[in-house]
Write an enzyme that holds these catalytic residues in place. Structure first.
Site, PDB file in Angstrom:
ATOM      1  N   GLU A   1       0.818  -1.222   0.000  1.00 23.12           N
ATOM      2  CA  GLU A   1       0.000   0.000   0.000  1.00 23.12           C
ATOM      3  C   GLU A   1       0.852   1.273   0.000  1.00 23.12           C
ATOM      4  O   GLU A   1       0.756   2.111   0.891  1.00 23.12           O
ATOM      5  CB  GLU A   1      -0.942  -0.029   1.221  1.00 23.12           C
ATOM      6  CG  GLU A   1      -1.810  -1.267   1.256  1.00 23.12           C
ATOM      7  CD  GLU A   1      -2.736  -1.352   2.462  1.00 23.12           C
ATOM      8  OE1 GLU A   1      -2.727  -0.430   3.294  1.00 23.12           O
ATOM      9  OE2 GLU A   1      -3.458  -2.356   2.579  1.00 23.12           O
TER      10      GLU A   1
ATOM     11  N   GLU B   1      -5.704 -10.859  -1.414  1.00 20.09           N
ATOM     12  CA  GLU B   1      -6.528 -10.657  -0.211  1.00 20.09           C
ATOM     13  C   GLU B   1      -8.026 -10.624  -0.540  1.00 20.09           C
ATOM     14  O   GLU B   1      -8.779  -9.802  -0.060  1.00 20.09           O
ATOM     15  CB  GLU B   1      -6.142  -9.345   0.488  1.00 20.09           C
ATOM     16  CG  GLU B   1      -4.669  -9.243   0.838  1.00 20.09           C
ATOM     17  CD  GLU B   1      -4.317  -7.990   1.607  1.00 20.09           C
ATOM     18  OE1 GLU B   1      -5.231  -7.308   2.095  1.00 20.09           O
ATOM     19  OE2 GLU B   1      -3.111  -7.661   1.732  1.00 20.09           O
TER      20      GLU B   1
HETATM   21  O1  G3I Z   1      -2.506  -5.453  18.732  1.00 20.46           O
HETATM   22  C1  G3I Z   1      -2.506  -6.803  19.086  1.00 20.46           C
HETATM   23  C2  G3I Z   1      -1.113  -7.208  19.493  1.00 20.46           C
HETATM   24  O2  G3I Z   1      -0.754  -6.521  20.682  1.00 20.46           O
HETATM   25  C3  G3I Z   1      -1.084  -8.687  19.755  1.00 20.46           C
HETATM   26  O3  G3I Z   1       0.245  -9.107  20.051  1.00 20.46           O
HETATM   27  C4  G3I Z   1      -1.548  -9.411  18.519  1.00 20.46           C
HETATM   28  C5  G3I Z   1      -1.602 -10.906  18.777  1.00 20.46           C
HETATM   29  O4  G3I Z   1      -2.183 -11.538  17.675  1.00 20.46           O
HETATM   30  O5  G3I Z   1      -2.862  -8.979  18.158  1.00 20.46           O
HETATM   31  C6  G3I Z   1      -2.926  -7.619  17.881  1.00 20.46           C
HETATM   32  O6  G3I Z   1      -4.305  -7.427  17.621  1.00 20.46           O
HETATM   33  C7  G3I Z   1      -4.740  -7.132  16.360  1.00 20.46           C
HETATM   34  C8  G3I Z   1      -4.189  -7.949  15.159  1.00 20.46           C
HETATM   35  O7  G3I Z   1      -4.977  -7.638  13.983  1.00 20.46           O
HETATM   36  C9  G3I Z   1      -4.235  -9.469  15.375  1.00 20.46           C
HETATM   37  O8  G3I Z   1      -5.574  -9.873  15.421  1.00 20.46           O
HETATM   38  C10 G3I Z   1      -4.421  -5.671  15.996  1.00 20.46           C
HETATM   39  O9  G3I Z   1      -4.807  -4.850  17.071  1.00 20.46           O
HETATM   40  C11 G3I Z   1      -5.227  -5.323  14.741  1.00 20.46           C
HETATM   41  O10 G3I Z   1      -4.941  -3.991  14.325  1.00 20.46           O
HETATM   42  C12 G3I Z   1      -4.824  -6.254  13.599  1.00 20.46           C
HETATM   43  O11 G3I Z   1      -5.691  -5.972  12.515  1.00 20.46           O
HETATM   44  C13 G3I Z   1      -5.251  -6.477  11.249  1.00 20.46           C
HETATM   45  C14 G3I Z   1      -4.901  -5.299  10.326  1.00 20.46           C
HETATM   46  O12 G3I Z   1      -4.595  -5.770   8.997  1.00 20.46           O
HETATM   47  C15 G3I Z   1      -3.711  -4.518  10.846  1.00 20.46           C
HETATM   48  O13 G3I Z   1      -2.602  -5.369  10.911  1.00 20.46           O
HETATM   49  C16 G3I Z   1      -6.414  -7.271  10.651  1.00 20.46           C
HETATM   50  O14 G3I Z   1      -6.629  -8.428  11.436  1.00 20.46           O
HETATM   51  C17 G3I Z   1      -6.086  -7.672   9.208  1.00 20.46           C
HETATM   52  O15 G3I Z   1      -7.224  -8.293   8.607  1.00 20.46           O
HETATM   53  C18 G3I Z   1      -5.709  -6.443   8.386  1.00 20.46           C
HETATM   54  O16 G3I Z   1      -5.313  -6.908   7.123  1.00 20.46           O
HETATM   55  C19 G3I Z   1      -4.996  -5.862   6.163  1.00 20.46           C
HETATM   56  C20 G3I Z   1      -3.762  -6.316   5.368  1.00 20.46           C
HETATM   57  O17 G3I Z   1      -2.666  -6.532   6.253  1.00 20.46           O
HETATM   58  C21 G3I Z   1      -3.412  -5.290   4.300  1.00 20.46           C
HETATM   59  N1  G3I Z   1      -4.559  -5.040   3.421  1.00 20.46           N
HETATM   60  C22 G3I Z   1      -5.773  -4.617   4.142  1.00 20.46           C
HETATM   61  C23 G3I Z   1      -6.160  -5.684   5.169  1.00 20.46           C
HETATM   62  C24 G3I Z   1      -7.456  -5.308   5.876  1.00 20.46           C
HETATM   63  O18 G3I Z   1      -7.276  -4.130   6.604  1.00 20.46           O
END
Ligand code: G3I
Length: 341
Positions: free
Chosen positions: A130, A251
């Site tokens: 991105e 994705e």
């Molecule tokens: O923040 C905690 C972290 O402290 C902990 O260690 C970890 C353990 O698994 O979990 C973390 O929680 C959340 C993580 O997903 C795991 O579930 C985060 O708070 C949350 O922000 C994160 O969200 C993901 C997001 O990307 C940001 O990484 C979504 O699940 C995921 O579906 C989403 O995927 C993105 C792609 O990478 C890029 N394209 C868009 C897509 C959708 O937004």
């Protein structure tokens, strides 16, 4: 047969984003990935915050939960993502403010450390994710150099951060497939037209400078509220492949519009129709790798992310399975597209 086997019988690799914790502790979740996928991508465990939570301290345990399960179950894994403006831990954000030398050192240490650890199992990484300024997005000043999205990396290193990341990855692992992954480049809207133009200009520039790049990932978070034109997608994929690049669907999921019909059969028909049209067009244009962003609506950002959630508790049905692991019409749409039907 699962989607992965149907795809494989037609020369296509199918897989999905997986959560390591669930692979290890949720038998129904693990069974679905075992049955349906040939390829996995970690949904979170390959991101900077998960891999290097403190400067110089890598934590590969979350990623190992995906790698170990995949190895035990004969699945391939692709990497996501080495450089992104999101999920940068505070220490890294602070380091990027210390100037280009420190920023480059931090970038090199991350890429080298991660590629060294994953070399035996990951042969394809979203090196940058991105990076193109989103004409439809409100979070990107349009005046960024080279139409690139505002990012701590751009601020620290300028537009050449993308060159640097790709060159570092190639230097560390000469046969790794280096992928640039992007969203909002799939549908027939003026904003997507502009974003495709920007991406092609970026990619052409990289290749002209001799920057190593092997593939472009179309994230393919499809929106029924936006029109789809097979000719536009075919033209875009063809333009990328004419540059010598592979094109992946990385994705895939489908979001409905808020004014979608209420009754399920009508909603599901629209999701299946769009899925079939999009994937069939992409396959006809030469795409051979298709990943969904999760397998089930029970574990999907579509159900948890406020920005994309449906109103009054309704949920999107734009993945192959529902929360009870019942097939949704998207499953059949994918199976038919893989079989060329
Ligand atoms: O923040 C905690 C972290 O402290 C902990 O260690 C970890 C353990 O698994 O979990 C973390 O929680 C959340 C993580 O997903 C795991 O579930 C985060 O708070 C949350 O922000 C994160 O969200 C993901 C997001 O990307 C940001 O990484 C979504 O699940 C995921 O579906 C989403 O995927 C993105 C792609 O990478 C890029 N394209 C868009 C897509 C959708 O937004």
């Amino acid at each position: 047969a699962g989607l992965g086997e149907i795809a494989k019988a037609n020369g296509i690799t199918f897989g999905a984003a997986a959560q390591g914790g669930l692979l290890g502790r949720d038998p129904a979740y693990a069974a679905a990935f075992q049955r349906e996928c040939a390829l996995l991508v970690p949904e979170y465990e390959g991101k900077w915050a998960a891999l290097q939570p403190a400067a110089g301290r890598f934590d590969f345990k979350p990623l190992d939960s995906v790698l170990r399960w995949a190895r035990a179950n004969g699945k391939a894994v692709r990497g996501h993502t080495l450089v992104w403006h999101k999920d940068l831990p505070p220490w890294a954000q602070a380091a990027l403010l210390e100037g280009p030398e420190r920023a480059r050192a931090v970038l090199a240490a991350h890429i080298n450390g991660v590629l060294d650890y994953t070399r035996a199992q990951l042969r394809d990484w979203d090196v940058v994710n991105e990076v193109v300024a989103d004409p439809a997005g409100s979070d990107t000043p349009q005046s960024e150099p080279g139409n690139l999205r505002a990012s701590p990396w751009l601020a620290a290193l300028g537009p050449s951060y993308i060159d640097t990341a790709l060159r570092l990855a190639r230097a560390r692992d000469a046969t790794l497939r280096l992928t640039l992954n992007e969203y909002g480049i799939e549908e027939a809207t003026p904003a997507a037209d502009e974003k495709r133009r920007r991406l092609l200009a970026l990619v052409r520039g990289l290749l002209e400078r001799g920057v190593p790049l092997d593939a472009v990932g179309l994230q393919s978070h499809l929106q029924l509220a936006k029109p789809f034109d097979p000719a536009v997608l075919t033209g875009f994929i063809t333009a990328l492949r004419d540059l010598g690049l592979a094109v992946l669907i990385t994705e895939l999921d489908v979001r409905e519009s808020w004014d979608a019909p209420q009754e399920l059969p009508a909603r599901d028909a629209l999701v299946a129709e769009r899925t079939h049209a999009f994937v069939s067009t992409a396959l006809a244009a030469g795409v051979r790798s298709v990943l969904c962003w999760g397998l089930s609506t029970g574990h999907s950002w579509l159900s948890t992310e406020p920005a994309v959630a449906m109103p009054e508790g309704r949920i999107h049905r734009g993945l192959p399975f529902d929360a009870q692991w019942q097939r949704l019409p998207m499953w059949d749409a994918l199976a038919r597209a893989f079989a060329g039907r």
